[in-house]
Design an enzyme around this catalytic site. Structure first.
Site, PDB file in Angstrom:
ATOM      1  CD  GLU A 154     -10.948   5.435   1.783  1.00 20.79           C
ATOM      2  OE1 GLU A 154     -10.673   6.604   1.428  1.00 20.79           O
ATOM      3  OE2 GLU A 154     -10.507   4.425   1.210  1.00 20.79           O
ATOM      4  CE  LYS A 174      -4.483  -1.461   1.489  1.00 22.11           C
ATOM      5  NZ  LYS A 174      -4.257  -2.882   1.870  1.00 22.11           N
ATOM      6  CB  SER A 193      -0.228  -8.155  -1.221  1.00 20.28           C
ATOM      7  OG  SER A 193      -1.019  -9.019  -0.422  1.00 20.28           O
TER       8      SER A 193
HETATM    9  C1  LIG Z   1      -5.134  -3.891   1.596  1.00 18.32           C
HETATM   10  C2  LIG Z   1      -4.430  -5.149   1.287  1.00 18.32           C
HETATM   11  C3  LIG Z   1      -4.823  -5.987   0.200  1.00 18.32           C
HETATM   12  C4  LIG Z   1      -6.042  -5.706  -0.641  1.00 18.32           C
HETATM   13  O1  LIG Z   1      -6.009  -4.531  -1.384  1.00 18.32           O
HETATM   14  P1  LIG Z   1      -5.770  -4.497  -2.961  1.00 18.32           P
HETATM   15  O2  LIG Z   1      -6.090  -3.107  -3.332  1.00 18.32           O
HETATM   16  O3  LIG Z   1      -6.706  -5.494  -3.580  1.00 18.32           O
HETATM   17  O4  LIG Z   1      -4.369  -4.863  -3.200  1.00 18.32           O
HETATM   18  C5  LIG Z   1      -4.072  -7.110  -0.070  1.00 18.32           C
HETATM   19  N1  LIG Z   1      -3.005  -7.454   0.682  1.00 18.32           N
HETATM   20  C6  LIG Z   1      -2.606  -6.695   1.736  1.00 18.32           C
HETATM   21  C7  LIG Z   1      -1.429  -7.151   2.517  1.00 18.32           C
HETATM   22  C8  LIG Z   1      -3.307  -5.529   2.076  1.00 18.32           C
HETATM   23  O5  LIG Z   1      -2.899  -4.793   3.127  1.00 18.32           O
END
Ligand SMILES: *Cc1c(COP(=O)(O)O)cnc(C)c1O
Length: 393
Positions: free
Chosen positions: A111, A89, A377
């Site tokens: 938000e 993020k 992610s």
């Molecule tokens: C917020 C988040 C997501 C989901 O958000 P996307 O916009 O779909 O990427 C996925 N993995 C992690 C670790 C997150 O913090």
């Protein structure tokens, strides 16, 4: 086939900017300036420097040999979990804060649902010395106390949203309301490839550094930039958009998005938007969303807070429409088991969102010598309570 946004902010039949008239000047100012600013040399130099020295990029592309043996493929993990603040993020919040400064803004609003985007926003506001207001549903504030305190330590003010169900959609409404009354000095940082145009395109561009790096890392690993498959989890779709971005025009690269099936797609408790959603307007754009017959948004459910979203970004709705991305889903159980398996096999405790991407492998076809890149992610530190409650390890 074209996958980029058009002049009007559409991806095929999805996208656009469905906003109250009073928000129009803010969104219009952003739309007319964002491309020239982010393509300028001054912006790019600053962005490159912060991604390298603050976020810690490039993140490694790690060959997961024990996971590869187990699942019978050549599996690489793109280590977004090693980014500063623990997830992808921050790639987007760094981009948007530099953009905000170039637009002459001094205040930031955001938000947040589970708090991850709020923390990433509070982090870059501290970095730039900007005032930061984060709207968060009162219920979410109670459920996600550590992230509320993280934001406060970083100097942000967390404002409880007291309307409606006191969750993400109410926080979004209140952030929009604030932006309407403070258009001059305030920029609104949205955390995924959602919202009115130009947000989906802008956030996808900021996250596209993920696939840019994957390409050059694969050249070093195997002599060509192309994997056979790229797999990413989808909440709003920003980490997936970033991981897919520089492969979308390469039809031989199979792209797979993994949604949260929660307790099962037909259980009434899931967040599998591509399976259950219908076209409608959510957060300012036309996209697919889970809704009742008379158009009320259905509360989504997933064990993973980051995937617990009733829609997907318009880019992904379009990629589904044209068949460019295969969407599959993984249940809570499948994701938790994949997360525990990755921990045991590779010494990496993933975010439960990312564990869905790993679980997605059992839903797709591949051959033993295929190269698969899974976008990891985020890291699992924030999810420790959920792992403990789930047990079974
Ligand atoms: C917020 C988040 C997501 C989901 O958000 P996307 O916009 O779909 O990427 C996925 N993995 C992690 C670790 C997150 O913090």
């Amino acid at each position: 086939m074209k996958y980029q946004v058009d002049e009007r902010g559409y991806y095929g039949r999805f996208g656009g900017a469905f906003i109250p008239e009073m928000l129009y000047p803010n969104v219009e100012a952003l739309r007319t300036t964002y491309l020239s600013i982010i393509e300028s040399t001054a912006f790019q130099n600053e962005m490159d420097d912060l991604l390298k020295n603050f976020v810690g990029r490039p993140t490694p592309l790690y060959f997961a040999s024990r996971l590869s043996d187990q699942l019978k493929a050549k599996i690489y993990l793109k280590r977004e979990d090693l980014c500063h603040t623990g997830a992808h993020k921050v790639n987007n919040t760094v981009g948007q804060i530099i953009l905000a400064r170039h637009m002459g803004k001094s205040k930031i609003i955001a938000e947040t649902g589970a708090g991850q985007h709020g923390v990433a926003t509070a982090t870059v506001c501290a970095l730039m010395g900007m005032e930061c207001l984060v709207y968060m549903g009162k219920l979410d504030m109670e459920r996600q106390k550590p992230n509320v305190e993280r934001m406060r330590i970083l100097g942000a003010k967390v404002v409880p949203a007291l309307s409606g169900s006191m969750t993400l959609k109410d926080a979004t409404n209140e952030a929009m309301r604030h932006w309407i009354s403070h258009p001059k000095d305030t920029h609104y940082i949205i955390g995924s490839v959602v919202g009115p145009h130009p947000y989906p395109d802008m956030v996808a561009r900021f996250q596209s550094v993920i696939s840019k790096e994957i390409r050059s890392q694969l050249i070093a690993e195997q002599g060509n930039p192309f994997p056979d498959h790229v797999v990413a989890c989808i909440g709003g779709g920003s980490n997936a958009a970033g991981a897919f971005y520089h492969f979308m025009d390469e039809p031989h690269v199979h792209l797979v998005g993994v949604e949260a099936a929660g307790k099962g797609i037909d259980s009434g408790e899931s967040a599998a938007t591509t399976a259950l959603g219908k076209p409608g307007v959510l957060h300012g754009s036309k996209t697919l969303l889970m809704q009742t017959a008379d158009g009320q948004v259905i509360e989504p459910y997933s064990i993973s807070a980051g995937l617990d979203y009733p829609g997907i970004g318009p880019l992904h709705a379009h990629l589904l429409d044209v068949g460019r991305v295969q969407f599959v889903s993984a249940t809570d159980d499948e994701a938790m088991q994949a997360g525990i398996a990755l921990s045991r096999l590779e010494g990496i405790i993933p975010a439960i969102e990312s564990a869905h991407a790993i679980a997605g492998l059992s839903k797709m076809n591949y051959d033993e010598d295929d190269v698969i890149v899974i976008n990891l992610s985020g890291r699992g530190d924030k999810d420790l309570d959920t792992y403990i409650r789930y047990g079974n390890y």
